[in-house]
Design a protein around this motif. Structure first.
Motif, PDB file in Angstrom:
ATOM      1  N   ARG A   1       0.823  -1.195   0.000  1.00 47.96           N
ATOM      2  CA  ARG A   1       0.000   0.000   0.000  1.00 47.96           C
ATOM      3  C   ARG A   1       0.861   1.250   0.000  1.00 47.96           C
ATOM      4  O   ARG A   1       2.086   1.191   0.197  1.00 47.96           O
ATOM      5  CB  ARG A   1      -0.941   0.024   1.205  1.00 47.96           C
ATOM      6  N   LEU A   2       0.178   2.378  -0.194  1.00 50.02           N
ATOM      7  CA  LEU A   2       0.827   3.680  -0.211  1.00 50.02           C
ATOM      8  C   LEU A   2       0.177   4.567   0.833  1.00 50.02           C
ATOM      9  O   LEU A   2      -1.059   4.606   0.955  1.00 50.02           O
ATOM     10  CB  LEU A   2       0.686   4.329  -1.595  1.00 50.02           C
ATOM     11  N   LEU A   3       0.993   5.292   1.575  1.00 51.95           N
ATOM     12  CA  LEU A   3       0.506   6.303   2.515  1.00 51.95           C
ATOM     13  C   LEU A   3       1.043   7.658   2.085  1.00 51.95           C
ATOM     14  O   LEU A   3       2.251   7.806   1.865  1.00 51.95           O
ATOM     15  CB  LEU A   3       0.965   5.990   3.939  1.00 51.95           C
ATOM     16  N   THR A   4       0.158   8.626   1.922  1.00 43.45           N
ATOM     17  CA  THR A   4       0.573   9.989   1.569  1.00 43.45           C
ATOM     18  C   THR A   4       0.280  10.928   2.738  1.00 43.45           C
ATOM     19  O   THR A   4      -0.711  10.749   3.455  1.00 43.45           O
ATOM     20  CB  THR A   4      -0.160  10.495   0.316  1.00 43.45           C
ATOM     21  N   ILE A   5       1.156  11.898   2.909  1.00 45.24           N
ATOM     22  CA  ILE A   5       0.992  12.918   3.944  1.00 45.24           C
ATOM     23  C   ILE A   5       1.050  14.282   3.277  1.00 45.24           C
ATOM     24  O   ILE A   5       2.047  14.605   2.609  1.00 45.24           O
ATOM     25  CB  ILE A   5       2.096  12.822   5.029  1.00 45.24           C
ATOM     26  N   ARG A   6       0.004  15.053   3.424  1.00 42.38           N
ATOM     27  CA  ARG A   6      -0.032  16.397   2.839  1.00 42.38           C
ATOM     28  C   ARG A   6      -0.773  17.324   3.793  1.00 42.38           C
ATOM     29  O   ARG A   6      -1.546  16.876   4.646  1.00 42.38           O
ATOM     30  CB  ARG A   6      -0.706  16.383   1.467  1.00 42.38           C
ATOM     31  N   PHE A   7      -0.533  18.619   3.615  1.00 43.06           N
ATOM     32  CA  PHE A   7      -1.066  19.594   4.570  1.00 43.06           C
ATOM     33  C   PHE A   7      -1.995  20.604   3.907  1.00 43.06           C
ATOM     34  O   PHE A   7      -2.389  21.585   4.523  1.00 43.06           O
ATOM     35  CB  PHE A   7       0.098  20.304   5.268  1.00 43.06           C
ATOM     36  N   THR A   8      -2.327  20.358   2.671  1.00 39.53           N
ATOM     37  CA  THR A   8      -3.313  21.159   1.948  1.00 39.53           C
ATOM     38  C   THR A   8      -3.863  20.316   0.804  1.00 39.53           C
ATOM     39  O   THR A   8      -3.270  19.295   0.446  1.00 39.53           O
ATOM     40  CB  THR A   8      -2.695  22.455   1.390  1.00 39.53           C
ATOM     41  N   GLY A   9      -5.000  20.725   0.272  1.00 38.08           N
ATOM     42  CA  GLY A   9      -5.575  19.981  -0.835  1.00 38.08           C
ATOM     43  C   GLY A   9      -4.857  20.256  -2.138  1.00 38.08           C
ATOM     44  O   GLY A   9      -4.387  21.372  -2.371  1.00 38.08           O
ATOM     45  N   PHE A  10      -4.750  19.248  -2.978  1.00 39.33           N
ATOM     46  CA  PHE A  10      -4.157  19.394  -4.301  1.00 39.33           C
ATOM     47  C   PHE A  10      -5.129  18.831  -5.332  1.00 39.33           C
ATOM     48  O   PHE A  10      -5.728  17.760  -5.120  1.00 39.33           O
ATOM     49  CB  PHE A  10      -2.826  18.648  -4.399  1.00 39.33           C
ATOM     50  N   THR A  11      -5.260  19.536  -6.435  1.00 37.97           N
ATOM     51  CA  THR A  11      -6.159  19.094  -7.499  1.00 37.97           C
ATOM     52  C   THR A  11      -5.770  17.713  -8.010  1.00 37.97           C
ATOM     53  O   THR A  11      -6.633  16.870  -8.289  1.00 37.97           O
ATOM     54  CB  THR A  11      -6.146  20.104  -8.653  1.00 37.97           C
ATOM     55  N   ALA A  12      -4.466  17.461  -8.137  1.00 32.27           N
ATOM     56  CA  ALA A  12      -4.000  16.174  -8.660  1.00 32.27           C
ATOM     57  C   ALA A  12      -4.441  15.020  -7.763  1.00 32.27           C
ATOM     58  O   ALA A  12      -4.827  13.949  -8.245  1.00 32.27           O
ATOM     59  CB  ALA A  12      -2.482  16.193  -8.801  1.00 32.27           C
TER      60      ALA A  12
END
Length: 324
Positions: A99-110
């Motif tokens: 699996r993949l885990l992503t960490i982000r702190f704002t929304g992205f269109t992509a």
């Protein structure tokens, strides 16, 4: 927010370990501006360390691309543009076996685009396929940003070289606006370049990682992403050159306007000297001034002062300093 993306169904929010048990087979887990509790929950669910924002902001390659056990840790800054505003925010990827885990702190269109793609899939996805989809979508989004940036620069070029600027006040406002727009365009191009550099490193690291058995299809897709990134880097270089050219042109026009202002000051100073000289001569308190008792002396001095103003103005006008 802790989201689970499963093929064939919309994203689901994970709020407890009970929710996590129901989505054990999801290929993509997504932490969006997570709280400390959500980060701790993600760590328990995945069994992996969750990098903090400070760690994702690190700029050295060894901190952005590394492995811990069987998990690959990747991070890069990404540009988010909202209208005319933009900013860069770090994004982290923890690529595990299944699996993949992503960490982000704002929304992205992509990310939203890929979430819809995953929800519309009918077949199972792997973590490698998910990260490939994300890389493709992010590169496409950066290409769109660069296209809009190129169109904006074309519009600025027309404003600089082809517009009728009108009066001095309008010209001053236009040049100030252009200088601000060109500067912001240069900042955006620089941010996009940083994002592309990070994505290129991620693509190369994933492709050349011998511990990950990527299929030929994924290898080919990642190779295509890498070629797209290189072409976009070339476009960014061209864009940066155009930004520098427009900046130099705008500063050149500002210099011309400053020279025009100095011309006006020169004219005003020059036409004020001669009348002052005439007034000073005939204002001296000497008894033997020839025109002192002359009947037309007063009118003669006024006419002389007027002539010393009008004649230089005509001369400057013929030179083009006062306009056509």
């Amino acid at each position: 927010m802790f989201l689970a993306h499963r093929p064939g169904s919309p994203a689901r929010t994970i709020t407890s370990e009970a929710d996590a048990q129901e989505v054990r087979d999801v290929p993509w887990l997504d932490l969006l501006d997570p709280t400390e509790e959500e980060q701790a929950l993600a760590a328990r669910v995945t069994g992996q360390r969750i990098p903090t924002r400070a760690e994702l902001d690190e700029i050295e390659s060894s901190s952005r691309l590394f492995m811990e056990d069987d998990a690959v840790y990747l991070s890069t800054p990404l540009v988010r543009q909202i209208g005319d505003d933009f900013f860069a925010s770090p994004v982290g990827f923890v690529l595990m076996r299944d699996r993949l885990l992503t960490i982000r702190f704002t929304g992205f269109t992509a990310f939203d685009v890929v979430a819809r793609q995953v929800a519309g899939q009918s077949t199972r996805l792997s973590g490698d396929e998910c990260v490939t989809l994300l890389l493709e979508a992010v590169v496409d989004r950066l290409a769109d940003i660069l296209e809009h940036l190129g169109q904006a620069l074309d519009g600025m070029s027309k404003d600089v070289f082809q517009s009728e600027h009108g009066g001095m006040r309008r010209m001053d406002g236009l040049l100030r606006s252009l200088l601000s727009r060109v500067g912001r365009s240069g900042d955006l191009a620089s941010s996009v370049r940083d994002s592309l550099l990070g994505l290129e490193r991620i693509t190369i690291f994933v492709t050349e990682n011998k511990k990950r058995d990527l299929s030929d299809k994924l290898q080919g897709r990642l190779a295509t992403v890498e070629r797209d990134i290189k072409s976009l880097n070339d476009f960014v270089s061209q864009t940066s050159n155009k930004v520098q050219f427009l900046l130099d042109a705008t500063l050149g026009f500002i210099s011309i306007e400053q020279n025009n202002g100095m011309k006006i000051l020169t004219v005003v100073s020059f036409i004020g000297v001669a009348p002052t000289l005439v007034a000073g001569i005939y204002g001296m308190n000497f008894h033997d001034i020839p025109e002192l008792n002359w009947k037309y002396g007063y009118w003669y001095s006024l006419a002389l002062m007027a002539a010393t103003v009008i004649l230089p103005l005509l001369w400057f006008w013929r030179k083009g300093w006062l306009g056509k």
